[in-house]
Write a protein that holds these residues in place. Structure first.
Motif, PDB file in Angstrom:
ATOM      1  N   GLY A  40      -8.005  12.848 -10.496  1.00  0.00           N
ATOM      2  CA  GLY A  40      -7.373  14.158 -10.407  1.00  0.00           C
ATOM      3  C   GLY A  40      -7.661  14.911  -9.115  1.00  0.00           C
ATOM      4  O   GLY A  40      -7.064  15.952  -8.867  1.00  0.00           O
ATOM      5  N   ALA A  41      -8.561  14.385  -8.276  1.00  0.00           N
ATOM      6  CA  ALA A  41      -8.903  15.056  -7.017  1.00  0.00           C
ATOM      7  C   ALA A  41      -7.958  14.608  -5.902  1.00  0.00           C
ATOM      8  O   ALA A  41      -7.362  13.538  -5.963  1.00  0.00           O
ATOM      9  N   VAL A  42      -7.836  15.456  -4.893  1.00  0.00           N
ATOM     10  CA  VAL A  42      -7.048  15.087  -3.719  1.00  0.00           C
ATOM     11  C   VAL A  42      -7.722  13.894  -3.062  1.00  0.00           C
ATOM     12  O   VAL A  42      -8.936  13.897  -2.831  1.00  0.00           O
ATOM     13  N   ALA A  43      -6.929  12.880  -2.766  1.00  0.00           N
ATOM     14  CA  ALA A  43      -7.443  11.653  -2.159  1.00  0.00           C
ATOM     15  C   ALA A  43      -7.332  11.734  -0.647  1.00  0.00           C
ATOM     16  O   ALA A  43      -6.474  12.433  -0.114  1.00  0.00           O
ATOM     17  N   GLY A  44      -8.189  11.017   0.018  1.00  0.00           N
ATOM     18  CA  GLY A  44      -8.096  10.887   1.466  1.00  0.00           C
ATOM     19  C   GLY A  44      -9.092  11.746   2.214  1.00  0.00           C
ATOM     20  O   GLY A  44      -9.636  12.715   1.685  1.00  0.00           O
ATOM     21  N   THR A  45      -9.282  11.362   3.454  1.00  0.00           N
ATOM     22  CA  THR A  45     -10.197  12.048   4.349  1.00  0.00           C
ATOM     23  C   THR A  45      -9.477  12.329   5.655  1.00  0.00           C
ATOM     24  O   THR A  45      -8.824  11.443   6.198  1.00  0.00           O
ATOM     25  N   LYS A  46      -9.593  13.552   6.142  1.00  0.00           N
ATOM     26  CA  LYS A  46      -9.013  13.871   7.446  1.00  0.00           C
ATOM     27  C   LYS A  46      -9.962  13.326   8.511  1.00  0.00           C
ATOM     28  O   LYS A  46     -11.124  13.709   8.579  1.00  0.00           O
ATOM     29  N   MET A  47      -9.454  12.430   9.331  1.00  0.00           N
ATOM     30  CA  MET A  47     -10.256  11.776  10.344  1.00  0.00           C
ATOM     31  C   MET A  47     -10.325  12.624  11.618  1.00  0.00           C
ATOM     32  O   MET A  47      -9.584  13.595  11.765  1.00  0.00           O
ATOM     33  N   ALA A  48     -11.198  12.223  12.539  1.00  0.00           N
ATOM     34  CA  ALA A  48     -11.378  12.958  13.790  1.00  0.00           C
ATOM     35  C   ALA A  48     -10.091  13.020  14.615  1.00  0.00           C
ATOM     36  O   ALA A  48      -9.855  13.988  15.330  1.00  0.00           O
ATOM     37  N   ASP A  49      -9.236  12.011  14.484  1.00  0.00           N
ATOM     38  CA  ASP A  49      -7.977  12.005  15.232  1.00  0.00           C
ATOM     39  C   ASP A  49      -6.882  12.828  14.566  1.00  0.00           C
ATOM     40  O   ASP A  49      -5.763  12.925  15.063  1.00  0.00           O
ATOM     41  N   GLY A  50      -7.188  13.435  13.396  1.00  0.00           N
ATOM     42  CA  GLY A  50      -6.246  14.310  12.713  1.00  0.00           C
ATOM     43  C   GLY A  50      -5.457  13.657  11.595  1.00  0.00           C
ATOM     44  O   GLY A  50      -4.859  14.337  10.777  1.00  0.00           O
ATOM     45  N   TYR A  51      -5.432  12.319  11.542  1.00  0.00           N
ATOM     46  CA  TYR A  51      -4.707  11.619  10.479  1.00  0.00           C
ATOM     47  C   TYR A  51      -5.517  11.634   9.189  1.00  0.00           C
ATOM     48  O   TYR A  51      -6.746  11.690   9.226  1.00  0.00           O
ATOM     49  N   VAL A  52      -4.830  11.556   8.048  1.00  0.00           N
ATOM     50  CA  VAL A  52      -5.499  11.426   6.760  1.00  0.00           C
ATOM     51  C   VAL A  52      -5.577   9.936   6.447  1.00  0.00           C
ATOM     52  O   VAL A  52      -4.594   9.210   6.561  1.00  0.00           O
ATOM     53  N   SER A  53      -6.769   9.499   6.049  1.00  0.00           N
ATOM     54  CA  SER A  53      -7.000   8.094   5.726  1.00  0.00           C
ATOM     55  C   SER A  53      -7.309   7.957   4.242  1.00  0.00           C
ATOM     56  O   SER A  53      -8.115   8.704   3.695  1.00  0.00           O
ATOM     57  N   LEU A  54      -6.645   6.990   3.602  1.00  0.00           N
ATOM     58  CA  LEU A  54      -6.906   6.660   2.202  1.00  0.00           C
ATOM     59  C   LEU A  54      -7.675   5.348   2.172  1.00  0.00           C
ATOM     60  O   LEU A  54      -7.274   4.389   2.834  1.00  0.00           O
ATOM     61  N   ARG A  55      -8.783   5.296   1.416  1.00  0.00           N
ATOM     62  CA  ARG A  55      -9.569   4.065   1.328  1.00  0.00           C
ATOM     63  C   ARG A  55      -9.094   3.238   0.135  1.00  0.00           C
ATOM     64  O   ARG A  55      -9.043   3.726  -0.987  1.00  0.00           O
ATOM     65  N   VAL A  56      -8.782   1.972   0.425  1.00  0.00           N
ATOM     66  CA  VAL A  56      -8.398   1.028  -0.617  1.00  0.00           C
ATOM     67  C   VAL A  56      -9.119  -0.279  -0.327  1.00  0.00           C
ATOM     68  O   VAL A  56      -8.894  -0.887   0.722  1.00  0.00           O
ATOM     69  N   LYS A  57     -10.004  -0.666  -1.229  1.00  0.00           N
ATOM     70  CA  LYS A  57     -10.777  -1.912  -1.078  1.00  0.00           C
ATOM     71  C   LYS A  57     -11.479  -1.970   0.278  1.00  0.00           C
ATOM     72  O   LYS A  57     -11.439  -2.971   0.976  1.00  0.00           O
ATOM     73  N   GLY A  58     -12.073  -0.854   0.670  1.00  0.00           N
ATOM     74  CA  GLY A  58     -12.840  -0.793   1.907  1.00  0.00           C
ATOM     75  C   GLY A  58     -12.008  -0.672   3.173  1.00  0.00           C
ATOM     76  O   GLY A  58     -12.557  -0.667   4.265  1.00  0.00           O
ATOM     77  N   ARG A  59     -10.720  -0.569   3.049  1.00  0.00           N
ATOM     78  CA  ARG A  59      -9.834  -0.496   4.208  1.00  0.00           C
ATOM     79  C   ARG A  59      -9.203   0.887   4.298  1.00  0.00           C
ATOM     80  O   ARG A  59      -8.737   1.428   3.295  1.00  0.00           O
ATOM     81  N   GLY A  60      -9.180   1.471   5.465  1.00  0.00           N
ATOM     82  CA  GLY A  60      -8.541   2.763   5.680  1.00  0.00           C
ATOM     83  C   GLY A  60      -7.054   2.602   5.926  1.00  0.00           C
ATOM     84  O   GLY A  60      -6.649   1.804   6.767  1.00  0.00           O
TER      85      GLY A  60
END
Length: 182
Positions: free
Chosen positions: A58-78
């Motif tokens: 139920g939480a917002v997924a993803g992390t805002k990276m230093a370059d400004g893009y949002v990254s979603l982690r799936v099986k250790g891969r961004g």
């Protein structure tokens, strides 16, 4: 150095070599839809499952990276959220192409702000000053395919900037940040 093995850099004929502009294929869409829900109005991804102590259901997924893009982690891969959003909405992996943010803000992943483009078109979405002071005038210039084209010398920076922006629109059309739809 003792005990250190140095490997030569990969060559294009090696299977793991990939040009920088080409992305890996995304995981199967069914797998991603089991993990995330995408809201095309906000551009946010929501976790459908608790995948770790930090990725709560139920939480917002993803992390805002230093370059400004949002990254979603799936099986250790961004994965770039913009590519995943495109995949969710079209059911087509944007492999070999780029997903451009129309407003040029890298974390704005709502559907109406995304469009598919080539690397060259995406680079047309960048801004630059477009002029410099040269021998008492303001010289406007633009770079096309790694070649500089002098657009002319002008009395004021405003005139030089106008010439630069007009040429930018002529070259890049709707992908230019200076393009104004009618």
């Amino acid at each position: 150095m003792i005990g250190v093995t140095r490997f030569p850099p990969p060559t294009p004929d090696q299977p793991h070599h990939r040009p920088m502009s080409q992305s890996k294929p995304l995981p199967p869409l069914e797998e991603l839809k089991e993990l995330f829900e995408y809201d095309p109005d906000t551009g946010l991804f929501i976790n459908k499952l608790q995948r770790s102590t930090r990725a709560l259901k139920g939480a917002v997924a993803g992390t805002k990276m230093a370059d400004g893009y949002v990254s979603l982690r799936v099986k250790g891969r961004g994965l770039k959220a913009s590519r995943v959003a495109w995949y969710f909405m079209t059911e087509q992996d944007p492999l070999g192409e780029q997903v451009d943010h129309i407003d040029r803000v890298r974390h704005h992943n709502w559907w109406g702000n995304l469009r598919l483009c080539t690397s060259k078109q995406n680079h047309g979405n960048l801004t630059a000053n477009g002029y410099f002071f040269f021998k008492g005038n303001y010289r406007a210039l633009i770079q096309i395919d790694k070649k500089k084209l002098i657009l002319g010398d002008y009395d004021t920076p405003e005139e030089a900037l106008h010439a630069y922006r007009q040429k930018h629109v002529d070259l890049h059309g709707e992908f230019s940040p200076y393009f104004e739809s009618e």
